[in-house]
Motif scaffolding. Structure first.
Motif, PDB file in Angstrom:
ATOM      1  N   CYS A  54       0.809  -1.217   0.000  1.00  0.00           N
ATOM      2  CA  CYS A  54       0.000   0.000   0.000  1.00  0.00           C
ATOM      3  C   CYS A  54       0.844   1.270   0.000  1.00  0.00           C
ATOM      4  O   CYS A  54       0.538   2.236  -0.707  1.00  0.00           O
ATOM      5  CB  CYS A  54      -0.922   0.002   1.215  1.00  0.00           C
ATOM      6  SG  CYS A  54      -2.258  -1.212   1.147  1.00  0.00           S
ATOM      7  N   ALA A  55       1.899   1.284   0.786  1.00  0.00           N
ATOM      8  CA  ALA A  55       2.724   2.492   0.877  1.00  0.00           C
ATOM      9  C   ALA A  55       3.354   2.832  -0.462  1.00  0.00           C
ATOM     10  O   ALA A  55       3.462   4.011  -0.827  1.00  0.00           O
ATOM     11  CB  ALA A  55       3.796   2.304   1.942  1.00  0.00           C
ATOM     12  N   GLU A  64     -10.291   3.822   9.841  1.00  0.00           N
ATOM     13  CA  GLU A  64     -10.290   3.255  11.188  1.00  0.00           C
ATOM     14  C   GLU A  64      -9.427   2.001  11.148  1.00  0.00           C
ATOM     15  O   GLU A  64      -9.095   1.514  10.058  1.00  0.00           O
ATOM     16  CB  GLU A  64     -11.701   2.937  11.667  1.00  0.00           C
ATOM     17  CG  GLU A  64     -12.446   1.922  10.839  1.00  0.00           C
ATOM     18  CD  GLU A  64     -13.875   1.724  11.324  1.00  0.00           C
ATOM     19  OE1 GLU A  64     -14.180   0.600  11.792  1.00  0.00           O
ATOM     20  OE2 GLU A  64     -14.682   2.661  11.230  1.00  0.00           O
ATOM     21  N   PRO A  65      -9.032   1.464  12.295  1.00  0.00           N
ATOM     22  CA  PRO A  65      -8.128   0.316  12.282  1.00  0.00           C
ATOM     23  C   PRO A  65      -8.696  -0.863  11.477  1.00  0.00           C
ATOM     24  O   PRO A  65      -9.871  -1.214  11.618  1.00  0.00           O
ATOM     25  CB  PRO A  65      -7.984  -0.035  13.764  1.00  0.00           C
ATOM     26  CG  PRO A  65      -8.228   1.259  14.473  1.00  0.00           C
ATOM     27  CD  PRO A  65      -9.286   1.954  13.673  1.00  0.00           C
ATOM     28  N   VAL A  66      -7.853  -1.422  10.648  1.00  0.00           N
ATOM     29  CA  VAL A  66      -8.233  -2.611   9.885  1.00  0.00           C
ATOM     30  C   VAL A  66      -8.254  -3.807  10.831  1.00  0.00           C
ATOM     31  O   VAL A  66      -7.344  -3.989  11.647  1.00  0.00           O
ATOM     32  CB  VAL A  66      -7.235  -2.844   8.728  1.00  0.00           C
ATOM     33  CG1 VAL A  66      -7.445  -4.203   8.088  1.00  0.00           C
ATOM     34  CG2 VAL A  66      -7.371  -1.733   7.687  1.00  0.00           C
ATOM     35  N   VAL A  67      -9.288  -4.623  10.740  1.00  0.00           N
ATOM     36  CA  VAL A  67      -9.450  -5.765  11.637  1.00  0.00           C
ATOM     37  C   VAL A  67      -8.681  -6.961  11.093  1.00  0.00           C
ATOM     38  O   VAL A  67      -8.881  -7.373   9.943  1.00  0.00           O
ATOM     39  CB  VAL A  67     -10.933  -6.131  11.807  1.00  0.00           C
ATOM     40  CG1 VAL A  67     -11.084  -7.397  12.646  1.00  0.00           C
ATOM     41  CG2 VAL A  67     -11.696  -4.972  12.434  1.00  0.00           C
ATOM     42  N   THR A 114      -9.745   0.158   1.009  1.00  0.00           N
ATOM     43  CA  THR A 114     -10.013  -0.651  -0.170  1.00  0.00           C
ATOM     44  C   THR A 114     -10.717  -1.941   0.241  1.00  0.00           C
ATOM     45  O   THR A 114     -10.382  -2.546   1.260  1.00  0.00           O
ATOM     46  CB  THR A 114      -8.686  -0.985  -0.888  1.00  0.00           C
ATOM     47  OG1 THR A 114      -8.062   0.244  -1.293  1.00  0.00           O
ATOM     48  CG2 THR A 114      -8.918  -1.858  -2.102  1.00  0.00           C
ATOM     49  N   GLY A 115     -11.664  -2.398  -0.563  1.00  0.00           N
ATOM     50  CA  GLY A 115     -12.458  -3.552  -0.186  1.00  0.00           C
ATOM     51  C   GLY A 115     -11.770  -4.886  -0.348  1.00  0.00           C
ATOM     52  O   GLY A 115     -11.933  -5.778   0.485  1.00  0.00           O
ATOM     53  N   GLY A 129      -4.308  -4.497  -1.622  1.00  0.00           N
ATOM     54  CA  GLY A 129      -5.491  -3.655  -1.578  1.00  0.00           C
ATOM     55  C   GLY A 129      -5.691  -3.115  -0.178  1.00  0.00           C
ATOM     56  O   GLY A 129      -5.186  -2.060   0.175  1.00  0.00           O
ATOM     57  N   ARG A 130      -6.423  -3.850   0.643  1.00  0.00           N
ATOM     58  CA  ARG A 130      -6.646  -3.413   2.021  1.00  0.00           C
ATOM     59  C   ARG A 130      -5.348  -3.518   2.822  1.00  0.00           C
ATOM     60  O   ARG A 130      -4.597  -4.490   2.698  1.00  0.00           O
ATOM     61  CB  ARG A 130      -7.754  -4.238   2.668  1.00  0.00           C
ATOM     62  CG  ARG A 130      -8.042  -3.858   4.101  1.00  0.00           C
ATOM     63  CD  ARG A 130      -9.446  -4.219   4.532  1.00  0.00           C
ATOM     64  NE  ARG A 130     -10.447  -3.411   3.856  1.00  0.00           N
ATOM     65  CZ  ARG A 130     -11.684  -3.188   4.303  1.00  0.00           C
ATOM     66  NH1 ARG A 130     -12.059  -3.721   5.462  1.00  0.00           N
ATOM     67  NH2 ARG A 130     -12.540  -2.445   3.637  1.00  0.00           N
ATOM     68  N   HIS A 131      -5.082  -2.517   3.629  1.00  0.00           N
ATOM     69  CA  HIS A 131      -3.881  -2.499   4.460  1.00  0.00           C
ATOM     70  C   HIS A 131      -3.750  -3.794   5.280  1.00  0.00           C
ATOM     71  O   HIS A 131      -4.748  -4.365   5.722  1.00  0.00           O
ATOM     72  CB  HIS A 131      -3.899  -1.311   5.421  1.00  0.00           C
ATOM     73  CG  HIS A 131      -3.587   0.002   4.779  1.00  0.00           C
ATOM     74  ND1 HIS A 131      -4.520   0.730   4.075  1.00  0.00           N
ATOM     75  CD2 HIS A 131      -2.433   0.723   4.742  1.00  0.00           C
ATOM     76  CE1 HIS A 131      -3.965   1.853   3.625  1.00  0.00           C
ATOM     77  NE2 HIS A 131      -2.694   1.877   4.020  1.00  0.00           N
ATOM     78  N   ASN A 132      -2.509  -4.219   5.446  1.00  0.00           N
ATOM     79  CA  ASN A 132      -2.124  -5.390   6.251  1.00  0.00           C
ATOM     80  C   ASN A 132      -2.409  -6.730   5.576  1.00  0.00           C
ATOM     81  O   ASN A 132      -2.079  -7.780   6.134  1.00  0.00           O
ATOM     82  CB  ASN A 132      -2.778  -5.386   7.642  1.00  0.00           C
ATOM     83  CG  ASN A 132      -2.352  -4.218   8.495  1.00  0.00           C
ATOM     84  OD1 ASN A 132      -1.296  -3.621   8.268  1.00  0.00           O
ATOM     85  ND2 ASN A 132      -3.165  -3.866   9.469  1.00  0.00           N
ATOM     86  N   SER A 133      -3.016  -6.703   4.377  1.00  0.00           N
ATOM     87  CA  SER A 133      -3.282  -7.967   3.684  1.00  0.00           C
ATOM     88  C   SER A 133      -1.995  -8.689   3.335  1.00  0.00           C
ATOM     89  O   SER A 133      -1.905  -9.921   3.450  1.00  0.00           O
ATOM     90  CB  SER A 133      -4.092  -7.707   2.410  1.00  0.00           C
ATOM     91  OG  SER A 133      -5.363  -7.170   2.698  1.00  0.00           O
TER      92      SER A 133
END
Length: 264
Positions: A54-55, A64-67, A114-115, A129-133
């Motif tokens: 992502c960066a 908000e924090p990604v779960v 991102t979804g 896509g989504r952070h931390n993936s």
């Protein structure tokens, strides 16, 4: 993408009858013949494809924090972005696509980020896509809660493919990158190649397009070949198939598109 925010998991979905049909299988074999570069001479590396985080592509912070869930995924779900089938295969285009998707999902859909978990551009660039993936994929035990498919957001990995594949096949290099990514996801999480589905298997949508959906049996075989494992077949359940045919899919339609102005 789904048109509502994050959802609770449903019971494990029944194996879709559509992917067992003779027509789809014949279509997939025909389509596969048009993608010689997608399967020929490719050696799968356990290190996986080069995934751009992502960066690197300039993602905004999640609202908000990604779960991060304690469980790993049970399957992979393939999507298309339903955007133009551009011939700009550059990394810059891939980055612009990722930013546009995030803007749409956050500012217009109201999602936290991102979804989907990953995106494959038409130029065969693979992006987080989504952070931390990406971090969780590398660990191989947990997954990020996403927003790409109603009822599947806590039990599946969502992969978007740039383009519209209702009447065209994806470029061979993009397909190969998708197969490499799917093989890596399967390898990391211990999933069989048979657990690769299309968005339409779970929601009322044309996604990932008729042509890409028809390629999924070939994709499963190619992923199994990359992993060096036999392609297991799920047992058919004729009762569930009849129910599925009689009741159809959910009434709402989850279209995928990006409004004009987000991409050149």
């Amino acid at each position: 993408m789904t048109s509502s925010a994050l959802h609770q998991p449903s019971a494990r979905a029944a194996a879709p009858y559509t992917r067992r049909s003779v027509l789809t299988g014949a279509f997939a074999l025909t389509a596969a013949a048009a993608l010689p570069l997608a399967t020929a001479g490719r050696a799968y590396s356990a290190a996986g494809p080069d995934i751009i985080g992502c960066a690197a592509w300039g993602a905004r912070a999640a609202s908000e924090p990604v779960v991060v869930l304690a469980n790993g995924p049970e399957r992979i779900i393939v999507h298309h972005t339903a955007t133009a089938n551009v011939t700009d295969y550059s990394k810059q285009r891939a980055f612009a696509l990722a930013r546009a998707i995030q803007t749409y999902h956050m500012d217009m859909q109201g999602w936290i980020d991102t979804g989907q978990h990953f995106t494959v551009s038409r130029g065969a660039f693979v992006l987080e896509g989504r952070h931390n993936s990406l971090a969780e994929l590398r660990t191989g035990s947990r997954q990020v809660r996403a927003a790409h498919c109603v009822g599947q957001n806590t039990v599946s990995i969502g992969i978007e493919n740039e383009g519209t594949y209702t009447s065209q096949d994806p470029p061979a290099a993009q397909y190969a990158a998708l197969a490499d990514l799917c093989a890596h996801v399967c390898d990391q999480y211990g999933l069989p190649a048979s657990e690769i589905y299309g968005h339409r298997d779970f929601n009322a949508t044309s996604c990932p397009g008729d042509r890409l959906y028809a390629l999924l049996p070939t994709l499963r075989r190619d992923v199994a070949a990359r992993l060096g494992t036999p392609l297991s077949q799920e047992a058919a359940d004729p009762i569930e198939d009849l129910v599925r045919q009689a009741t159809g899919r959910p009434a709402s339609d989850y279209a995928e598109y990006l409004p004009s102005g987000l991409l050149p």
